[in-house]
Design a protein around this motif. Structure first.
Motif, PDB file in Angstrom:
ATOM      1  N   ASP A   1       0.907  -1.109   0.122  1.00 60.20           N
ATOM      2  CA  ASP A   1       0.090   0.002   0.089  1.00 60.20           C
ATOM      3  C   ASP A   1       0.817   1.117  -0.017  1.00 60.20           C
ATOM      4  O   ASP A   1       1.760   1.308   0.897  1.00 60.20           O
ATOM      5  CB  ASP A   1      -0.772  -0.133   1.104  1.00 60.20           C
ATOM      6  N   PRO A   2       0.832   2.123  -0.845  1.00 58.03           N
ATOM      7  CA  PRO A   2      -0.410   2.333  -1.905  1.00 58.03           C
ATOM      8  C   PRO A   2      -0.322   1.322  -3.157  1.00 58.03           C
ATOM      9  O   PRO A   2       0.959   0.636  -3.248  1.00 58.03           O
ATOM     10  CB  PRO A   2      -0.192   3.781  -2.315  1.00 58.03           C
TER      11      PRO A   2
ATOM     12  N   ASP B   1      -1.659   3.757  -7.995  1.00 57.27           N
ATOM     13  CA  ASP B   1      -1.449   4.965  -7.312  1.00 57.27           C
ATOM     14  C   ASP B   1       0.038   5.315  -6.897  1.00 57.27           C
ATOM     15  O   ASP B   1       0.278   6.520  -7.261  1.00 57.27           O
ATOM     16  CB  ASP B   1      -2.042   4.833  -5.876  1.00 57.27           C
TER      17      ASP B   1
ATOM     18  N   ASP C   1       1.298   6.820 -10.269  1.00 57.23           N
ATOM     19  CA  ASP C   1       0.398   8.076 -10.577  1.00 57.23           C
ATOM     20  C   ASP C   1       0.907   9.270  -9.662  1.00 57.23           C
ATOM     21  O   ASP C   1       1.245  10.327 -10.240  1.00 57.23           O
ATOM     22  CB  ASP C   1      -1.022   7.694 -10.165  1.00 57.23           C
ATOM     23  N   ARG C   2       1.535   9.007  -8.376  1.00 57.93           N
ATOM     24  CA  ARG C   2       1.962  10.127  -7.593  1.00 57.93           C
ATOM     25  C   ARG C   2       3.269  10.658  -8.049  1.00 57.93           C
ATOM     26  O   ARG C   2       3.601  11.664  -8.233  1.00 57.93           O
ATOM     27  CB  ARG C   2       1.882   9.722  -6.160  1.00 57.93           C
TER      28      ARG C   2
ATOM     29  N   MET D   1      -3.996  14.681 -10.930  1.00 58.32           N
ATOM     30  CA  MET D   1      -4.051  12.974 -11.035  1.00 58.32           C
ATOM     31  C   MET D   1      -3.247  12.914 -12.527  1.00 58.32           C
ATOM     32  O   MET D   1      -3.944  13.330 -13.557  1.00 58.32           O
ATOM     33  CB  MET D   1      -5.678  12.640 -11.286  1.00 58.32           C
TER      34      MET D   1
END
Lengths: 96, 96, 96, 96, 96, 96, 96
Positions: B16-17, B21, B24-25, D1
């Motif tokens: 996690d993440p 994600d 993406d970050r 995003m």
């Protein structure tokens, strides 16, 4: 004096400076258009890296000096390409 | 300061993440044009991923910071490409 | 006399001159558009290198002479390409 | 995003629906420009497939939902590419 | 009579003439646009070479004759390409 | 309904009809732009072939029906590509 | 009747006629744009060759007949490509 267009070096460098700073400083050397530094192996003390440099006229002495200033040792020069272009990257001239 | 155009990182990250994600970050970090995150190995606790980033001027410190904020640890910097272009992606300049 | 467009030589050379100077001098030889010298193997005394030369009309005798002047020995001629272009680099002519 | 441009998933799916219907439904999911489903392995109960999706802005949640509705389980996310283009498919920007 | 566009020959030749002169003479044969001679193996007496010839209409008899005049023996004809183009070098014609 | 653009099938077929007639009939099926049938293995009774089909909108049911009419059995569907293009054949769309 | 665009045949042929004459005659067959004959293996009696033919509409019966007239036996048909183009040589049509 023919122009050196590509140089591939096998270099041993300490962990400091980090690879990014090392590549960054080498890229600032005269005649360097681009440099790619790849990590081959590393242990606690040193990193063995392959340094590939391209340029219209690489200043080999300056490059060697920069690497030494950064604490690096050139273990071997693995490839040198001189002349009007890098042999292998495109077919040679031909009869029109 | 030469520009960093490609960075390849070996990263250990928690589950996690999730990978999407995480990628993406990292892609939102300054100077990143594109990022590809590939799963190398994973066990119950962590994922070992290879992160390849391209950009006109990668902000390496921000990228490292983003990865750490996401719980990731940079195991090694495997490749850095600096300069006017990524050496290896296209032949260097040549005499016209 | 057909034109020699590519030559690949297996050469044994002393450590001195260094690879860069060696490649540089060979590149200055008549008819050479580009030369790439790759290190195959080396021990304390000698370096085994592969020398790939491209040109519109390579002067083979001069190239051999230059290599000998630099202390090198041509162990074998591994490839010679003659004619209007280097066979293998592009498809041959065809009916329009 | 940031935008997700490529996703590679390792999926376990029942034999029903057949691969064609499965790929067809996944292709209908928002943001999917194209999907290729390759059969890796299969036994009496399940098929292990690799699902590669491309798009300008893949809606990962919808894709996961569609796969689950079809009885599939995402064993792992093997690759995610985010940003302006898929890193590796073309060289990054360079100084003009 | 269809046109022969590519010929690959496995040839045994004496060390004399040297590879460069051998390739040069073969390149001068009628219909030869380009020839590449690669050294496969050699011992004290002979060299085993692969001879690849391209042309719009290779005169096979003349080529064989030239090779024999140079002391070579054609061990085998490994490839022959005939017709409007070399099959494999470009896709065949298609419906517009 | 998304469009099926590529289909790769593992098929067992009797020796009759011969491969050429088999490929020919499958190529005539609705939506098929091109089909390549490759012989993987064969014994006295059957041929194991890989059938690769491309089209703008492959009619999978018709293809399956044609193969069965020709005495073939679809051992497995190895690959299906749906959507606007075949993923993997060209990079996805990107920000202009 | 779909058009046959590529044919790959595994053929056993006697040493006579030689490979060049064999390829030449096959190239003269109706619909053949190009043919490449590669020597796979040979012993005292026969040569095992791979025959790759391209054309806009290959006349398979004539090709088989020509090969038989030359003393050849078609051991197997290894590949047949039918339709508007050879699948695998270029991406299929896509939505504009």
């Amino acid at each position: 004096m023919a122009t050196v267009r590509r140089l591939v070096l096998d270099v041993l460098k300490p962990h400091d400076p980090p690879l990014v700073d090392f590549a960054d400083r080498v890229a600032e050397t005269d005649g360097v258009e681009g440099v790619t530094v790849s990590l081959i192996e590393h242990d606690r003390e040193v990193q063995n890296v392959e340094v590939t440099l391209d340029g219209a006229a690489l200043d080999v002495a300056s490059i060697e000096e920069t690497i030494e200033q950064l604490g690096g040792t050139i273990h071997s020069v693995d490839l040198v390409a001189c002349g009007e272009y890098v042999v292998g990257d495109r077919p040679p001239s031909r009869d029109r």
